[in-house]
Motif scaffolding. Structure first.
Motif, PDB file in Angstrom:
ATOM      1  N   GLN A 148       0.800  -1.228   0.000  1.00  0.00           N
ATOM      2  CA  GLN A 148       0.000   0.000   0.000  1.00  0.00           C
ATOM      3  C   GLN A 148       0.835   1.283   0.000  1.00  0.00           C
ATOM      4  OE1 GLN A 148      -2.471   0.395   3.614  1.00  0.00           O
ATOM      5  NE2 GLN A 148      -1.206  -1.189   4.526  1.00  0.00           N
ATOM      6  N   SER A 149       2.063   1.214   0.455  1.00  0.00           N
ATOM      7  CA  SER A 149       2.903   2.415   0.384  1.00  0.00           C
ATOM      8  C   SER A 149       3.311   2.729  -1.061  1.00  0.00           C
ATOM      9  CB  SER A 149       4.148   2.244   1.251  1.00  0.00           C
ATOM     10  OG  SER A 149       3.798   2.142   2.611  1.00  0.00           O
ATOM     11  N   PRO A 204      -5.692   3.207   3.167  1.00  0.00           N
ATOM     12  CA  PRO A 204      -5.000   2.435   4.205  1.00  0.00           C
ATOM     13  C   PRO A 204      -5.735   1.136   4.509  1.00  0.00           C
ATOM     14  CG  PRO A 204      -6.229   4.219   5.208  1.00  0.00           C
ATOM     15  CD  PRO A 204      -6.375   4.382   3.716  1.00  0.00           C
ATOM     16  N   LEU A 205      -4.966   0.077   4.716  1.00  0.00           N
ATOM     17  CA  LEU A 205      -5.534  -1.234   4.995  1.00  0.00           C
ATOM     18  C   LEU A 205      -4.731  -1.903   6.092  1.00  0.00           C
ATOM     19  CD1 LEU A 205      -7.534  -3.540   4.161  1.00  0.00           C
ATOM     20  CD2 LEU A 205      -5.656  -4.424   2.760  1.00  0.00           C
ATOM     21  N   LEU A 206      -5.434  -2.463   7.067  1.00  0.00           N
ATOM     22  CA  LEU A 206      -4.783  -3.271   8.090  1.00  0.00           C
ATOM     23  C   LEU A 206      -5.053  -4.749   7.863  1.00  0.00           C
ATOM     24  CD1 LEU A 206      -5.202  -1.292  11.424  1.00  0.00           C
ATOM     25  CD2 LEU A 206      -3.142  -1.650  10.096  1.00  0.00           C
ATOM     26  N   GLY A 207      -6.269  -5.123   7.573  1.00  0.00           N
ATOM     27  CA  GLY A 207      -6.589  -6.527   7.392  1.00  0.00           C
ATOM     28  C   GLY A 207      -6.974  -7.187   8.708  1.00  0.00           C
ATOM     29  N   ALA A 208      -7.557  -8.377   8.603  1.00  0.00           N
ATOM     30  CA  ALA A 208      -8.133  -9.051   9.774  1.00  0.00           C
ATOM     31  C   ALA A 208      -7.085  -9.353  10.837  1.00  0.00           C
ATOM     32  CB  ALA A 208      -8.836 -10.331   9.331  1.00  0.00           C
ATOM     33  N   SER A 218     -11.911   0.640  14.968  1.00  0.00           N
ATOM     34  CA  SER A 218     -12.669   1.321  13.917  1.00  0.00           C
ATOM     35  C   SER A 218     -11.680   2.033  13.003  1.00  0.00           C
ATOM     36  CB  SER A 218     -13.654   2.324  14.508  1.00  0.00           C
ATOM     37  OG  SER A 218     -12.964   3.400  15.119  1.00  0.00           O
ATOM     38  N   PRO A 219     -11.833   1.915  11.683  1.00  0.00           N
ATOM     39  CA  PRO A 219     -10.842   2.456  10.755  1.00  0.00           C
ATOM     40  C   PRO A 219     -10.509   3.929  10.995  1.00  0.00           C
ATOM     41  CG  PRO A 219     -12.401   1.083   9.579  1.00  0.00           C
ATOM     42  CD  PRO A 219     -12.931   1.218  10.972  1.00  0.00           C
ATOM     43  N   GLY A 220     -11.527   4.751  11.245  1.00  0.00           N
ATOM     44  CA  GLY A 220     -11.278   6.181  11.421  1.00  0.00           C
ATOM     45  C   GLY A 220     -10.432   6.486  12.641  1.00  0.00           C
TER      46      GLY A 220
END
Length: 222
Positions: free
Chosen positions: A156-157, A164-168, A182-184
């Motif tokens: 993603q960079s 932006p992604l974190l994933g499970a 929460s993403p925000g």
């Protein structure tokens, strides 16, 4: 640590990146650039990391494959099945070595046939749609939802439209660290940090309780 006020999410995020903000690509010796060879190497690493095996073993197996010259889909296809098995064995990736050796060969051939060996073509096909990108990645044998998730978290960079992604798995780590999930709110806590490094650090926290303890203690000291 009893009696101390819990550190803020921002302090935990800062401590997390300082303690273990290193991507898995960096650990595997991949100099990630938007060019065909390192992108393919990241695909291989994502496949290896998605198995139920220690991340350190997956990284060691990737290093062994690359060390034997299997750094491109053409070189992976040209290697024999036994050469792939032997390289995986050097990295102690033995539980899944035979099946994975087959998947690596089939996957490399698919990358050659579908995208001419260049995963940037997949990015062009996805046209900024992360779900389409992940669906394309899952066409590769051995790359399921977890593998696609890992690839996108790490890339993603380079490909900012995917983040932006974190994933499970990373969200599991955030929860263990008492970070917001929460993403925000999580993005606010992580502001200023590289998305890929922050995601990888959270994955490490999900996999290793000692990291959670070390980060929490470091956050208290800040």
């Amino acid at each position: 640590m009893s009696g101390r006020n819990p550190p803020s999410a921002r302090r935990i995020a800062d401590a997390l990146v300082e303690e273990c903000g290193r991507t898995y690509a960096e650990e595997a010796g991949i100099r990630l650039k938007d060019t065909p060879q390192p992108l393919y190497q990241l695909l291989v690493l994502s496949l290896l990391l998605s198995a139920r095996i220690r991340a350190s073993v997956a990284v060691a197996a990737a290093r062994a494959l690359f060390g034997h010259g299997m750094r491109t889909p053409r070189r992976m296809v040209d290697a024999t099945w036994q050469q792939r098995v032997d390289a995986l064995g050097e990295g102690h990736y033995r539980r899944y070595d035979e099946r994975t050796a087959t998947q690596l060969g089939e996957g490399a051939q698919l990358v050659l046939d579908t995208w001419q060996g260049d995963l940037r073509r997949l990015r062009e096909e996805a046209d900024g749609d992360r779900d389409r990108l992940m669906a394309g990645l899952r066409r590769v044998p051995g790359i399921g939802p977890a593998g696609a998730d890992i690839f996108v978290c790490e890339v993603q960079s380079l490909w900012p439209e995917t983040g932006p992604l974190l994933g499970a798995k990373a969200l599991q780590g955030a929860e263990r660290l008492s970070l917001p999930t929460s993403p925000g709110k999580l993005a606010q806590a992580a502001r200023g940090h590289d998305d890929a490094r922050f995601a990888a650090a959270n994955v490490r926290a999900a996999l290793d309780k000692d990291i959670v303890d070390a980060v929490t203690e470091a956050a208290h000291r800040q």
